[in-house]
Design a protein around this motif. Structure first.
Motif, mmCIF file in Angstrom:
data_model
loop_
_atom_site.group_PDB
_atom_site.id
_atom_site.type_symbol
_atom_site.label_atom_id
_atom_site.label_comp_id
_atom_site.label_asym_id
_atom_site.label_seq_id
_atom_site.Cartn_x
_atom_site.Cartn_y
_atom_site.Cartn_z
ATOM 1 N N SER A 169 11.706 79.723 68.320
ATOM 2 C CA SER A 169 12.657 79.493 67.389
ATOM 3 C C SER A 169 13.213 80.358 67.011
ATOM 4 C CB SER A 169 11.479 78.676 66.124
ATOM 5 O OG SER A 169 10.902 77.654 66.354
ATOM 6 N N ALA A 185 22.532 75.705 68.510
ATOM 7 C CA ALA A 185 21.771 75.404 67.562
ATOM 8 C C ALA A 185 22.201 74.340 66.544
ATOM 9 C CB ALA A 185 21.611 76.943 66.925
ATOM 10 N N SER A 194 18.784 86.876 61.137
ATOM 11 C CA SER A 194 18.523 86.423 62.119
ATOM 12 C C SER A 194 16.862 86.755 62.563
ATOM 13 C CB SER A 194 19.463 86.704 63.447
ATOM 14 O OG SER A 194 20.595 86.372 63.113
ATOM 15 N N THR A 234 16.361 81.381 64.094
ATOM 16 C CA THR A 234 17.172 80.911 62.924
ATOM 17 C C THR A 234 18.160 81.972 62.481
ATOM 18 O OG1 THR A 234 15.138 79.666 62.182
ATOM 19 C CG2 THR A 234 16.759 80.248 60.606
ATOM 20 N N THR A 242 15.328 75.521 68.540
ATOM 21 C CA THR A 242 13.963 75.575 69.039
ATOM 22 C C THR A 242 14.018 74.882 70.565
ATOM 23 O OG1 THR A 242 13.246 75.028 66.995
ATOM 24 C CG2 THR A 242 11.542 74.647 68.730
ATOM 25 N N THR A 254 23.192 77.711 57.803
ATOM 26 C CA THR A 254 21.736 77.891 58.319
ATOM 27 C C THR A 254 21.864 77.222 59.713
ATOM 28 O OG1 THR A 254 20.937 78.516 56.106
ATOM 29 C CG2 THR A 254 19.313 78.074 58.063
ATOM 30 N N ARG A 292 19.364 76.697 63.411
ATOM 31 C CA ARG A 292 18.267 76.732 63.923
ATOM 32 C C ARG A 292 18.193 76.330 65.419
ATOM 33 N NH1 ARG A 292 17.341 75.159 58.732
ATOM 34 N NH2 ARG A 292 15.907 76.390 57.466
#
Length: 150
Positions: free
Chosen positions: A54, A92, A38, A56, A108, A104, A106
């Motif tokens: 952001s 996310a 992370s 991830t 933002t 994965t 993400r």
């Protein structure tokens, strides 16, 4: 809901911080979801332009990933958010790898100049609540850290 990260039942907070990353591995049980690799990155607002935060992370579960909820919270906030409070926060976006139960993910969010000016200074944490397709969950209250310096 706005593109802000909120602390359910406490107060709306914008996610702010100096660029930072923190690797963390958490696993609820041998068969439960795992959160690893992370990181959080902050871009400060500039005159006429919003900034952003952001986040991830890589999430794995043998059944696949159903959802990943993300919440940034100031380290000065006591008590820390709970897994129950995570149900009201934004998710996310996850991209699953082919066939291995990994994704994965993400997130933002925009950070306005007003948000930046009113955010608490110091360490912030990013909490993550993962729900696997088979219903297993894992809550990581400090999956990534960053620092708000101005």
């Amino acid at each position: 809901m706005s593109r802000r990260i909120i602390v359910s039942g406490l107060a709306a907070v914008a996610v702010l911080g100096a660029a930072g990353a923190y690797a963390f591995v958490a696993q609820a049980s041998e068969d439960g979801p795992a959160v690893k690799d992370s990181s959080a990155e902050y871009v400060a607002p500039a005159t006429g332009h919003d900034g952003s935060i952001s986040f991830t992370t890589r999430v794995t579960d043998d059944s696949g990933v159903r959802s990943v909820k993300v919440l940034a919270w100031p380290g000065s906030m006591k008590p820390a958010p709970t897994a129950k409070e995570m149900s009201a926060v934004e998710s996310a976006m996850c991209t699953a790898a082919a066939g291995d139960g990994a994704a994965t993910c993400r997130y933002t969010a925009k950070v306005s100049g007003t948000d930046a000016a009113t955010a608490p200074r110091g360490t912030w944490h990013v909490a993550v609540l993962v729900t696997a397709k088979d219903g297993d969950t894992v809550f990581v209250p400090k999956a990534a850290d960053f620092t708000v310096t101005r």
